[in-house]
Design a protein around this motif. Structure first.
Motif, PDB file in Angstrom:
ATOM      1  N   PRO A 185      91.828 -10.725  33.417  1.00 18.50           N
ATOM      2  CA  PRO A 185      92.921 -11.002  32.477  1.00 18.50           C
ATOM      3  C   PRO A 185      94.171 -10.203  32.851  1.00 18.50           C
ATOM      4  CG  PRO A 185      91.367  -9.454  31.527  1.00 18.50           C
ATOM      5  CD  PRO A 185      90.767  -9.892  32.837  1.00 18.50           C
ATOM      6  N   VAL A 186      95.320 -10.849  32.738  1.00 20.25           N
ATOM      7  CA  VAL A 186      96.616 -10.193  32.981  1.00 20.25           C
ATOM      8  C   VAL A 186      97.553 -10.600  31.853  1.00 20.25           C
ATOM      9  CG1 VAL A 186      98.613 -10.009  34.508  1.00 20.25           C
ATOM     10  CG2 VAL A 186      96.306 -10.123  35.488  1.00 20.25           C
ATOM     11  N   ALA A 187      98.086  -9.624  31.148  1.00 19.84           N
ATOM     12  CA  ALA A 187      98.977  -9.911  30.029  1.00 19.84           C
ATOM     13  C   ALA A 187     100.356 -10.315  30.530  1.00 19.84           C
ATOM     14  CB  ALA A 187      99.094  -8.680  29.132  1.00 19.84           C
ATOM     15  N   HIS A 188     100.894 -11.382  29.944  1.00 19.01           N
ATOM     16  CA  HIS A 188     102.255 -11.801  30.264  1.00 19.01           C
ATOM     17  C   HIS A 188     103.240 -10.842  29.593  1.00 19.01           C
ATOM     18  CE1 HIS A 188     105.863 -14.331  30.439  1.00 19.01           C
ATOM     19  NE2 HIS A 188     105.251 -14.959  31.444  1.00 19.01           N
ATOM     20  N   PRO A 189     104.392 -10.569  30.207  1.00 18.68           N
ATOM     21  CA  PRO A 189     105.360  -9.643  29.592  1.00 18.68           C
ATOM     22  C   PRO A 189     105.820 -10.060  28.201  1.00 18.68           C
ATOM     23  CG  PRO A 189     105.921 -10.039  31.890  1.00 18.68           C
ATOM     24  CD  PRO A 189     104.819 -10.982  31.558  1.00 18.68           C
ATOM     25  N   ASP A 190     105.728 -11.356  27.871  1.00 17.70           N
ATOM     26  CA  ASP A 190     106.185 -11.774  26.544  1.00 17.70           C
ATOM     27  C   ASP A 190     105.223 -11.376  25.425  1.00 17.70           C
ATOM     28  OD1 ASP A 190     104.090 -13.615  26.639  1.00 17.70           O
ATOM     29  OD2 ASP A 190     105.367 -15.351  27.011  1.00 17.70           O
ATOM     30  N   GLY A 191     104.051 -10.852  25.787  1.00 15.32           N
ATOM     31  CA  GLY A 191     103.088 -10.406  24.792  1.00 15.32           C
ATOM     32  C   GLY A 191     102.352 -11.517  24.082  1.00 15.32           C
ATOM     33  N   ARG A 192     102.654 -12.766  24.394  1.00 17.51           N
ATOM     34  CA  ARG A 192     102.052 -13.898  23.681  1.00 17.51           C
ATOM     35  C   ARG A 192     101.080 -14.700  24.534  1.00 17.51           C
ATOM     36  NH1 ARG A 192     105.399 -17.490  23.198  1.00 17.51           N
ATOM     37  NH2 ARG A 192     107.235 -16.639  24.255  1.00 17.51           N
ATOM     38  N   ARG A 193     101.019 -14.402  25.830  1.00 17.24           N
ATOM     39  CA  ARG A 193     100.169 -15.182  26.713  1.00 17.24           C
ATOM     40  C   ARG A 193      99.304 -14.266  27.580  1.00 17.24           C
ATOM     41  NH1 ARG A 193     104.424 -19.148  29.548  1.00 17.24           N
ATOM     42  NH2 ARG A 193     105.786 -17.339  29.223  1.00 17.24           N
ATOM     43  N   LEU A 194      98.195 -14.849  28.061  1.00 18.92           N
ATOM     44  CA  LEU A 194      97.261 -14.132  28.916  1.00 18.92           C
ATOM     45  C   LEU A 194      96.879 -15.044  30.072  1.00 18.92           C
ATOM     46  CD1 LEU A 194      95.675 -11.367  28.836  1.00 18.92           C
ATOM     47  CD2 LEU A 194      93.736 -12.697  27.978  1.00 18.92           C
ATOM     48  N   LEU A 195      97.022 -14.541  31.287  1.00 15.96           N
ATOM     49  CA  LEU A 195      96.583 -15.272  32.472  1.00 15.96           C
ATOM     50  C   LEU A 195      95.218 -14.741  32.886  1.00 15.96           C
ATOM     51  CD1 LEU A 195      99.861 -15.221  32.536  1.00 15.96           C
ATOM     52  CD2 LEU A 195      99.543 -16.015  34.891  1.00 15.96           C
ATOM     53  N   TYR A 196      94.378 -15.613  33.439  1.00 12.46           N
ATOM     54  CA  TYR A 196      93.043 -15.164  33.845  1.00 12.46           C
ATOM     55  C   TYR A 196      92.433 -16.170  34.808  1.00 12.46           C
ATOM     56  CZ  TYR A 196      91.019 -18.565  30.549  1.00 12.46           C
ATOM     57  OH  TYR A 196      90.663 -19.708  29.889  1.00 12.46           O
ATOM     58  N   ILE A 197      91.302 -15.768  35.396  1.00 12.91           N
ATOM     59  CA  ILE A 197      90.518 -16.635  36.273  1.00 12.91           C
ATOM     60  C   ILE A 197      89.366 -17.221  35.473  1.00 12.91           C
ATOM     61  CG2 ILE A 197      88.982 -16.703  38.271  1.00 12.91           C
ATOM     62  CD1 ILE A 197      90.712 -14.503  39.520  1.00 12.91           C
ATOM     63  N   ALA A 198      89.195 -18.537  35.549  1.00 13.00           N
ATOM     64  CA  ALA A 198      88.081 -19.221  34.890  1.00 13.00           C
ATOM     65  C   ALA A 198      87.237 -19.921  35.949  1.00 13.00           C
ATOM     66  CB  ALA A 198      88.598 -20.239  33.881  1.00 13.00           C
ATOM     67  N   LYS A 199      85.921 -19.755  35.855  1.00 14.91           N
ATOM     68  CA  LYS A 199      84.992 -20.443  36.747  1.00 14.91           C
ATOM     69  C   LYS A 199      83.954 -21.136  35.872  1.00 14.91           C
ATOM     70  CE  LYS A 199      85.657 -17.626  40.846  1.00 14.91           C
ATOM     71  NZ  LYS A 199      85.018 -17.000  42.020  1.00 14.91           N
ATOM     72  N   ARG A 200      84.140 -22.442  35.743  1.00 15.16           N
ATOM     73  CA  ARG A 200      83.298 -23.219  34.837  1.00 15.16           C
ATOM     74  C   ARG A 200      82.892 -24.526  35.503  1.00 15.16           C
ATOM     75  NH1 ARG A 200      87.968 -22.727  30.281  1.00 15.16           N
ATOM     76  NH2 ARG A 200      87.751 -20.506  29.763  1.00 15.16           N
ATOM     77  N   GLY A 201      81.593 -24.770  35.558  1.00 17.44           N
ATOM     78  CA  GLY A 201      81.100 -26.038  36.058  1.00 17.44           C
ATOM     79  C   GLY A 201      81.489 -26.344  37.487  1.00 17.44           C
ATOM     80  N   GLY A 202      81.603 -25.326  38.322  1.00 15.07           N
ATOM     81  CA  GLY A 202      81.955 -25.523  39.715  1.00 15.07           C
ATOM     82  C   GLY A 202      83.433 -25.566  39.995  1.00 15.07           C
ATOM     83  N   VAL A 203      84.268 -25.577  38.959  1.00 21.07           N
ATOM     84  CA  VAL A 203      85.727 -25.600  39.134  1.00 21.07           C
ATOM     85  C   VAL A 203      86.268 -24.198  38.859  1.00 21.07           C
ATOM     86  CG1 VAL A 203      87.899 -26.579  38.353  1.00 21.07           C
ATOM     87  CG2 VAL A 203      85.862 -28.025  38.479  1.00 21.07           C
ATOM     88  N   ASP A 204      87.000 -23.647  39.826  1.00 17.27           N
ATOM     89  CA  ASP A 204      87.593 -22.321  39.707  1.00 17.27           C
ATOM     90  C   ASP A 204      89.095 -22.477  39.529  1.00 17.27           C
ATOM     91  OD1 ASP A 204      85.019 -21.569  40.300  1.00 17.27           O
ATOM     92  OD2 ASP A 204      85.438 -21.078  42.383  1.00 17.27           O
ATOM     93  N   ALA A 205      89.691 -21.693  38.611  1.00 14.59           N
ATOM     94  CA  ALA A 205      91.083 -21.940  38.254  1.00 14.59           C
ATOM     95  C   ALA A 205      91.775 -20.661  37.821  1.00 14.59           C
ATOM     96  CB  ALA A 205      91.164 -22.972  37.123  1.00 14.59           C
ATOM     97  N   VAL A 206      93.109 -20.670  37.978  1.00 13.30           N
ATOM     98  CA  VAL A 206      93.986 -19.697  37.338  1.00 13.30           C
ATOM     99  C   VAL A 206      94.557 -20.388  36.113  1.00 13.30           C
ATOM    100  CG1 VAL A 206      96.051 -18.274  37.525  1.00 13.30           C
ATOM    101  CG2 VAL A 206      94.566 -18.585  39.515  1.00 13.30           C
ATOM    102  N   ARG A 207      94.343 -19.791  34.928  1.00  8.81           N
ATOM    103  CA  ARG A 207      94.741 -20.418  33.687  1.00  8.81           C
ATOM    104  C   ARG A 207      95.648 -19.500  32.878  1.00  8.81           C
ATOM    105  NH1 ARG A 207      92.039 -24.958  32.414  1.00  8.81           N
ATOM    106  NH2 ARG A 207      92.425 -24.693  30.183  1.00  8.81           N
ATOM    107  N   VAL A 208      96.434 -20.125  31.994  1.00  9.29           N
ATOM    108  CA  VAL A 208      97.302 -19.394  31.071  1.00  9.29           C
ATOM    109  C   VAL A 208      96.880 -19.769  29.652  1.00  9.29           C
ATOM    110  CG1 VAL A 208      99.663 -18.902  30.354  1.00  9.29           C
ATOM    111  CG2 VAL A 208      99.203 -19.562  32.721  1.00  9.29           C
ATOM    112  N   MET A 209      96.639 -18.746  28.816  1.00  7.56           N
ATOM    113  CA  MET A 209      96.203 -18.960  27.451  1.00  7.56           C
ATOM    114  C   MET A 209      97.233 -18.392  26.473  1.00  7.56           C
ATOM    115  SD  MET A 209      93.102 -17.002  25.479  1.00  7.56           S
ATOM    116  CE  MET A 209      91.798 -17.764  26.409  1.00  7.56           C
TER     117      MET A 209
END
Length: 635
Positions: A185-209
């Protein structure tokens, strides 16, 4: 080589053996606390956990003064690129890595690995005081944008999820609940979002939450992006991420807010850029990558692209007295040096490694090991050092404890007594199933196997070329091999993987079989309906031996109709019809007792199927057992 059989004979008739765990189920399953949904931790621990190297493995830029915290030799160091000096910050038995700064530059959070558990630790840089936030399966910490909390990944709820730790109250809050792996997890400077790595069902991704409503978007994704990692620019506008190319790995840029095309920043033959990080001003990116001796170095490239440079540490300040230790190994009764597998640690258990060469972490014993041609030299903290040497399966391990004084160069000699000289008795050993490169941290070449084989006293190796989902790599190594009358000998084979029918190996031969994969689970060949006999007969025509690999996963496959499902669908038919040459009796992924029962039933039917054995090691992993730990002996 007079009197010795050629390579083709060495893979014909064998007795398989292995070092197995003493438990009822001899399969290795996990070293660290078990995550749900994974029968084996081979890929979880091999891909997701931190690594150790004499060189720099991870780096994080100070948000205040432009210095860096880097991880090397299993400790954290403060590194000033202007002077080239690195000063050690942490000490002790644990291996520290993956540092992250607090926004005001007063603290760092990092992962500590004690060889059986992973902890998230926060350290005050002024006082050196440390606070453990969680211990178990906890890693990848990052401070919130206001510095009041730490985000990290934890297996506390079963699988690997993202959590938030409030530094004032000590309250832990679970953020993700999806099945699968979420980490980094990496916090976005705006304090409202979080970036992270997701590995689900064989698909690996960089996601923003969104931390407010939980909405998510994907910035980059693909199948089996094993070494996927990313860095967020200080202004929060750009992500740099690692992704596979054609037989290489790339460093790419993407916009956080304008999703779509990405920009290639860096690529190259056999590239393995790891652990990207932005400089504090956002003008440059750094990453680590191994050289030809598998020592990791820090590289810098402008964030907009341009000339790449390497940033070297010119002086390592250990913050404690050091000495040098020379480790020599020889055969009992002889003065001649012999290659060996070595482990070395401080008196409190921190692993020690030489300046060059790839180290490995063995998940069965929890030790870090490396190879020597007969003499290895290490820089060590002054004090007690524990050294162990072993060579393959025929020499008991030998351990010595020595004290190294400050400024001293101390030599320790370990004498290995060989309980059985297999080669003198005309027995030869081979590991017939492992992978040279399989999405790990290094880009190995076939000659890199020779020191390992000499250190393990392994005569023959047949690394198998295999797919990484829809990527078909290492084709350039097909046909590579040492001379057949020289030992150690290397000859590449191919693992063919129709998931539904069972995996097979074609060892030797003059041509690759296509397709490498088919059946359910693959986009292009998902409805391909060919039997395994197709590839096995192809191998016969092209001079290869056809083997079913890791075939039986249960201890008692014939107990009832349900357990029969542990036997690959096509295997019995292929054996009865004469398509099968050999059966892999011992392997990491299968049960050797259940496989032996199947093999004996085939023999009792008069079907001549030879036994083989293979580790299924991914040699480019940091966390993996040694090549040849499972092997076949051939007379």
């Amino acid at each position: 080589m007079t009197g010795r059989p050629a390579l083709g004979s060495l893979i014909a008739v064998a007795v398989a053996t292995a070092i197995a765990a003493p438990a009822a189920d001899a399969q290795w399953t996990n070293r660290y606390p078990k995550l749900t949904g994974y029968s084996h931790h081979v890929y979880v621990e091999g891909y997701e956990l931190p690594i150790l190297n004499a060189g720099i493995t991870y780096a994080a830029a100070s948000p205040v003064d432009g210095t860096w915290i880097v991880a090397a030799r299993g400790w954290l160091w403060r590194f000033d690129p202007a002077s080239g000096a690195a000063t050690r910050l942490t000490s002790g038995a644990g291996a520290d890595s993956r540092p992250a700064w607090s926004p005001d530059g007063s603290r760092i959070a990092f992962t500590r690995d004690d060889g059986a558990t992973l902890s998230v630790v926060v350290r005050d840089l002024a006082t050196g005081a440390e606070r453990v936030l969680e211990r178990g399966f906890a890693l990848d910490p990052a401070f919130s944008s206001d510095g009041n909390a730490v985000f990290y990944a934890s297996g506390a709820a079963g699988d690997l999820d993202l959590w938030r730790f409030d530094l004032s109250s000590g309250e832990r809050t679970r953020i993700t609940t999806d099945r699968g792996l979420e980490r980094r997890p990496v916090a976005h400077p705006d304090g409202r979002r979080l970036l992270y790595i997701a590995k689900r069902g064989g698909v690996d991704a960089v996601r923003v939450m969104s931390l407010d409503g939980g909405e998510e978007v994907t910035l980059a994704s693909g199948n089996l992006w094993s070494q996927i990692d990313f860095a967020l620019s200080p202004d929060g506008g750009t992500v740099a991420f690692t992704a596979p190319g054609a037989d290489t790995w790339e460093l790419r840029l993407a916009s956080v807010d304008r999703r779509g095309a990405t920009i290639l920043l860096r690529s190259g033959p056999n590239a393995r850029p790891l652990a990207p990080a932005f400089s504090s001003d956002g003008d440059a990116l750094v990453f680590v990558e191994g050289d030809s001796a598998q020592r990791l170095h820090l590289h810098r490239i402008p964030a907009v692209g341009g000339t790449e440079s390497r940033i070297d540490v010119v002086r390592w300040d250990w913050s404690a007295p050091t000495g040098r230790l020379v480790i020599r190994t020889r055969r009992s009764g002889s003065a001649a040096a012999i290659p060996a597998r070595l482990t070395a640690s401080t008196g409190d258990g921190h692993p020690l490694v030489p300046d060059a060469g790839q180290p490995w972490f063995d998940g069965q014993t929890g030790t870090v090991f490396f190879y020597s041609d007969g003499a290895a030299e290490l820089v060590v903290p002054a004090g007690e050092v524990v050294v162990t040497a072993v060579r393959g399966l025929s020499t008991p391990p030998v351990t010595q404890r020595v004290r190294v004084a400050a400024g001293e160069t101390r030599t320790v000699e370990l004498e290995l007594a060989q309980v059985w000289d297999a080669r003198a008795a005309n027995w030869y050993s081979g590991d017939h199933h492992f992978h040279l490169n399989y999405g790990g941290q290094y880009a190995l070449t076939p000659p890199d196997l020779l020191p390992l084989m000499r250190g393990e006293n392994l005569d023959v190796a047949t690394p198998l070329i295999a797919n990484l989902h829809n990527r078909f790599e290492e084709q350039a190594f097909w046909g590579w091999g040492t001379l057949p009358d020289e030992l150690p000998a290397i000859r590449f084979g191919q693992e063919v993987r129709p998931h539904f029918l069972g995996h097979t190996a074609l060892i030797g031969g003059d041509s690759l079989f296509w397709p490498w994969v088919w059946g359910p689970g693959y986009e292009v060949y998902g409805r391909d309906d060919r039997p395994n006999a197709t590839s096995l007969e192809f191998g016969r025509r092209h001079g290869a031996m056809g083997v079913y690999v890791h075939p039986v996963s249960r201890r008692e496959p014939f107990a009832n109709d349900t357990t029969l499902g542990a036997i690959p669908v096509n295997l019995v038919a292929d054996a009865v019809l004469g398509h099968l040459d050999a059966l892999e009796v011992v392997c990491l992924w299968s049960d050797e007792i259940g496989t032996s029962e199947l093999w004996h039933r085939l023999l009792n039917l008069g079907i001549p199927v030879a036994p083989t054995a293979g580790t299924d090691v991914m040699t480019d992993f940091y966390r993996t057992m040694a090549v040849g730990t499972t092997r076949a002996y051939v007379h």
